[in-house]
Design a protein around this motif. Structure first.
Motif, PDB file in Angstrom:
ATOM      1  N   ASP A 127       3.028 -14.517 -11.867  1.00  0.00           N
ATOM      2  CA  ASP A 127       2.766 -13.476 -12.759  1.00  0.00           C
ATOM      3  C   ASP A 127       3.934 -12.583 -12.891  1.00  0.00           C
ATOM      4  N   ARG A 128       4.458 -12.450 -14.095  1.00  0.00           N
ATOM      5  CA  ARG A 128       5.826 -11.851 -14.390  1.00  0.00           C
ATOM      6  C   ARG A 128       5.777 -10.206 -14.311  1.00  0.00           C
ATOM      7  N   SER A 129       4.585  -9.633 -14.178  1.00  0.00           N
ATOM      8  CA  SER A 129       4.351  -8.215 -13.960  1.00  0.00           C
ATOM      9  C   SER A 129       5.115  -7.827 -12.530  1.00  0.00           C
ATOM     10  N   HIS A 130       5.399  -8.901 -11.527  1.00  0.00           N
ATOM     11  CA  HIS A 130       5.746  -8.572 -10.476  1.00  0.00           C
ATOM     12  C   HIS A 130       7.028  -9.410 -10.198  1.00  0.00           C
ATOM     13  N   SER A 131       8.048  -8.638  -9.457  1.00  0.00           N
ATOM     14  CA  SER A 131       9.122  -9.676  -9.146  1.00  0.00           C
ATOM     15  C   SER A 131       8.874 -10.793  -8.182  1.00  0.00           C
ATOM     16  N   PRO A 132       9.873 -11.849  -8.279  1.00  0.00           N
ATOM     17  CA  PRO A 132       9.744 -12.790  -7.530  1.00  0.00           C
ATOM     18  C   PRO A 132       9.790 -12.132  -5.686  1.00  0.00           C
ATOM     19  N   GLU A 133      10.545 -11.422  -5.747  1.00  0.00           N
ATOM     20  CA  GLU A 133      10.906 -10.719  -4.233  1.00  0.00           C
ATOM     21  C   GLU A 133       9.414 -10.061  -3.877  1.00  0.00           C
ATOM     22  N   GLU A 134       8.644  -9.408  -4.746  1.00  0.00           N
ATOM     23  CA  GLU A 134       7.387  -8.892  -4.290  1.00  0.00           C
ATOM     24  C   GLU A 134       6.504  -9.789  -4.007  1.00  0.00           C
ATOM     25  N   VAL A 135       6.215 -10.937  -4.979  1.00  0.00           N
ATOM     26  CA  VAL A 135       5.081 -11.939  -4.585  1.00  0.00           C
ATOM     27  C   VAL A 135       5.691 -12.643  -3.274  1.00  0.00           C
ATOM     28  N   ALA A 136       6.935 -12.870  -2.882  1.00  0.00           N
ATOM     29  CA  ALA A 136       7.184 -13.774  -1.899  1.00  0.00           C
ATOM     30  C   ALA A 136       6.985 -12.836  -0.887  1.00  0.00           C
ATOM     31  N   GLY A 137       7.147 -11.348  -0.774  1.00  0.00           N
ATOM     32  CA  GLY A 137       6.688 -10.641   0.295  1.00  0.00           C
ATOM     33  C   GLY A 137       5.267 -10.558   0.690  1.00  0.00           C
ATOM     34  N   THR A 138       4.268 -10.592  -0.426  1.00  0.00           N
ATOM     35  CA  THR A 138       3.041 -10.841  -0.321  1.00  0.00           C
ATOM     36  C   THR A 138       2.604 -11.812   0.399  1.00  0.00           C
ATOM     37  N   LEU A 139       3.330 -13.290   0.135  1.00  0.00           N
ATOM     38  CA  LEU A 139       3.176 -14.152   0.563  1.00  0.00           C
ATOM     39  C   LEU A 139       3.592 -14.656   2.208  1.00  0.00           C
ATOM     40  N   LYS A 140       4.658 -13.792   2.611  1.00  0.00           N
ATOM     41  CA  LYS A 140       4.936 -13.447   3.871  1.00  0.00           C
ATOM     42  C   LYS A 140       4.028 -12.769   4.661  1.00  0.00           C
ATOM     43  N   ARG A 141       3.392 -11.701   4.223  1.00  0.00           N
ATOM     44  CA  ARG A 141       2.378 -11.004   4.919  1.00  0.00           C
ATOM     45  C   ARG A 141       1.105 -12.034   5.114  1.00  0.00           C
ATOM     46  N   LEU A 142       0.749 -12.905   4.090  1.00  0.00           N
ATOM     47  CA  LEU A 142      -0.078 -13.579   4.497  1.00  0.00           C
ATOM     48  C   LEU A 142      -0.066 -14.679   5.472  1.00  0.00           C
ATOM     49  N   MET A 143       1.258 -15.145   5.607  1.00  0.00           N
ATOM     50  CA  MET A 143       1.918 -15.906   6.639  1.00  0.00           C
ATOM     51  C   MET A 143       1.388 -15.106   7.985  1.00  0.00           C
ATOM     52  N   ASP A 144       2.176 -13.932   8.018  1.00  0.00           N
ATOM     53  CA  ASP A 144       2.146 -13.074   9.168  1.00  0.00           C
ATOM     54  C   ASP A 144       0.558 -12.871   9.836  1.00  0.00           C
ATOM     55  N   LYS A 145      -0.218 -12.785   9.008  1.00  0.00           N
ATOM     56  CA  LYS A 145      -1.699 -12.626   9.414  1.00  0.00           C
ATOM     57  C   LYS A 145      -2.385 -13.831   9.810  1.00  0.00           C
ATOM     58  N   GLY A 146      -1.715 -15.044   9.706  1.00  0.00           N
ATOM     59  CA  GLY A 146      -2.158 -16.367   9.997  1.00  0.00           C
ATOM     60  C   GLY A 146      -3.111 -17.051   9.302  1.00  0.00           C
ATOM     61  N   LYS A 147      -3.383 -16.568   7.891  1.00  0.00           N
ATOM     62  CA  LYS A 147      -3.896 -17.083   7.045  1.00  0.00           C
ATOM     63  C   LYS A 147      -3.404 -18.382   6.140  1.00  0.00           C
ATOM     64  N   THR A 148      -2.095 -18.468   6.257  1.00  0.00           N
ATOM     65  CA  THR A 148      -1.652 -19.695   5.969  1.00  0.00           C
ATOM     66  C   THR A 148      -0.242 -20.139   6.721  1.00  0.00           C
ATOM     67  N   ARG A 149       0.047 -21.319   6.891  1.00  0.00           N
ATOM     68  CA  ARG A 149       1.311 -21.574   7.864  1.00  0.00           C
ATOM     69  C   ARG A 149       2.630 -21.768   7.036  1.00  0.00           C
ATOM     70  N   ALA A 150       2.372 -21.881   5.728  1.00  0.00           N
ATOM     71  CA  ALA A 150       3.534 -22.081   4.948  1.00  0.00           C
ATOM     72  C   ALA A 150       3.102 -21.696   3.426  1.00  0.00           C
ATOM     73  N   VAL A 151       4.406 -21.159   2.627  1.00  0.00           N
ATOM     74  CA  VAL A 151       3.599 -20.877   1.260  1.00  0.00           C
ATOM     75  C   VAL A 151       4.735 -21.636  -0.017  1.00  0.00           C
ATOM     76  N   GLY A 152       4.235 -21.390  -1.196  1.00  0.00           N
ATOM     77  CA  GLY A 152       4.735 -22.097  -2.281  1.00  0.00           C
ATOM     78  C   GLY A 152       4.573 -21.467  -3.703  1.00  0.00           C
ATOM     79  N   PHE A 153       5.140 -21.864  -4.408  1.00  0.00           N
ATOM     80  CA  PHE A 153       4.746 -21.584  -5.914  1.00  0.00           C
ATOM     81  C   PHE A 153       4.645 -22.801  -6.853  1.00  0.00           C
ATOM     82  N   SER A 154       4.087 -22.646  -7.842  1.00  0.00           N
ATOM     83  CA  SER A 154       3.947 -23.902  -8.966  1.00  0.00           C
ATOM     84  C   SER A 154       4.605 -23.299 -10.125  1.00  0.00           C
ATOM     85  N   GLU A 155       5.202 -24.368 -10.713  1.00  0.00           N
ATOM     86  CA  GLU A 155       5.733 -24.165 -12.150  1.00  0.00           C
ATOM     87  C   GLU A 155       6.585 -23.023 -12.422  1.00  0.00           C
TER      88      GLU A 155
END
Length: 293
Positions: A90-118
């Motif tokens: 979603d280009r309304s967010h910077s890649p860094e912002e989205v990656a930060g969200t993903l990192k927080r989900l990892m820190d919460k233990g909801k996913t072990r790793a993260v990725g993007f598509s396309e």
């Protein structure tokens, strides 16, 4: 089908919250619940970021992504997934912002790793600077080789796995490509440039040589297509899909073929870069994926 995959040693399941409006995740969750040990045998990946709202097709807001993942975990019957993707950036967010969200989900233990598509290589590099990106999912096959113009190289440099979807070219790279009548019955293909006339007939003619080569090598065409992808490097992971056990066997056979330099050259001769007729997406299908070349 899931039992057959497990018995054959398949260890990666890729799904999304929009596949069947969550039904795919429910089926997988039901299978886990009634199959002891299955969850432990599988690397489980799901995605979020595509909405069902006509007003906003893609949403990478932190609250939205976490709520979507929570709903996926409930359908899957698990407390975490092994890999959580942004299905569409979603280009309304910077890649860094989205990656930060993903990192927080990892820190919460909801996913072990993260990725993007396309996404584009430049987006991957920016996101990776904020959080390790384990995987990027992109269409990659003998019929779609755009990832070789930057994405393959960037994934290799960062240690990110390129997860190749549609590895058999949406059936063009098989011994039983979709008939034109079948194409017209499928929502995606009936409006896709490669499956519209005259491109459809031209693509069938172009891939006839690949089918003949596979037969000459004593292999199913789908197996040869999978083997070609695996030969592109240890950072490329094909994720084919099928509902047919015989086709599953062909796909698995592809993981067992060790192609020589001569084999790869023969494949390149019958299907050189740029052989496909028509764009891989129409205008509507291009909404969301990032173009970078």
């Amino acid at each position: 089908m899931l039992d057959a995959c497990r018995a054959a040693g398949v260890s990666h399941i890729d799904t999304s919250n929009v596949y069947g409006n969550g039904r795919s995740e429910e089926i997988i969750g039901d299978w886990f619940a009634r199959t002891p040990g299955a969850r432990q045998d599988m690397v489980l990946a799901t995605k979020a970021g595509i909405t069902r709202s006509p007003d906003r097709r893609f949403n990478n807001d932190p609250d939205y992504l976490e709520a979507s993942l929570d709903e996926s975990l409930q359908r899957l019957g698990v407390d975490h997934v092994d890999l959580f993707y942004i299905h569409r950036y979603d280009r309304s967010h910077s890649p860094e912002e989205v990656a930060g969200t993903l990192k927080r989900l990892m820190d919460k233990g909801k996913t072990r790793a993260v990725g993007f598509s396309e996404i584009a290589p430049s987006t991957l590099r920016r996101a990776f600077a904020e959080c390790p990106i384990a995987a990027v999912q992109s269409e990659y096959s003998l019929s779609t080789r755009a990832p070789e113009l930057g994405l393959v190289q960037t994934c290799r440099a960062l240690g990110t796995t390129l997860v190749a979807f549609s590895p058999v070219g949406r059936a063009f790279l098989t011994d039983a490509p979709f008939s034109f009548d079948k194409v017209q019955s499928l929502a995606f293909t009936k409006g896709n440039p490669r499956f519209m006339q005259p491109n459809y007939d031209a693509n069938i003619a172009a891939t006839d040589g690949f089918r003949a080569l596979a037969a000459d090598m004593g292999e199913p065409a789908a197996a040869l297509a999978i083997a070609w992808l695996i030969a592109q490097g240890d950072r490329v992971l094909p994720i084919p899909g099928t509902k047919d056990l015989s086709h599953l066997a062909e796909l698995i056979r592809g993981t067992e073929i060790d192609l020589s330099a001569e084999d790869l050259a023969r494949i390149e001769t019958v299907l050189p870069v740029g052989w496909a007729h028509g764009d891989r997406y129409n205008a509507a299908q291009w909404e969301g994926p990032e173009r970078y070349c």
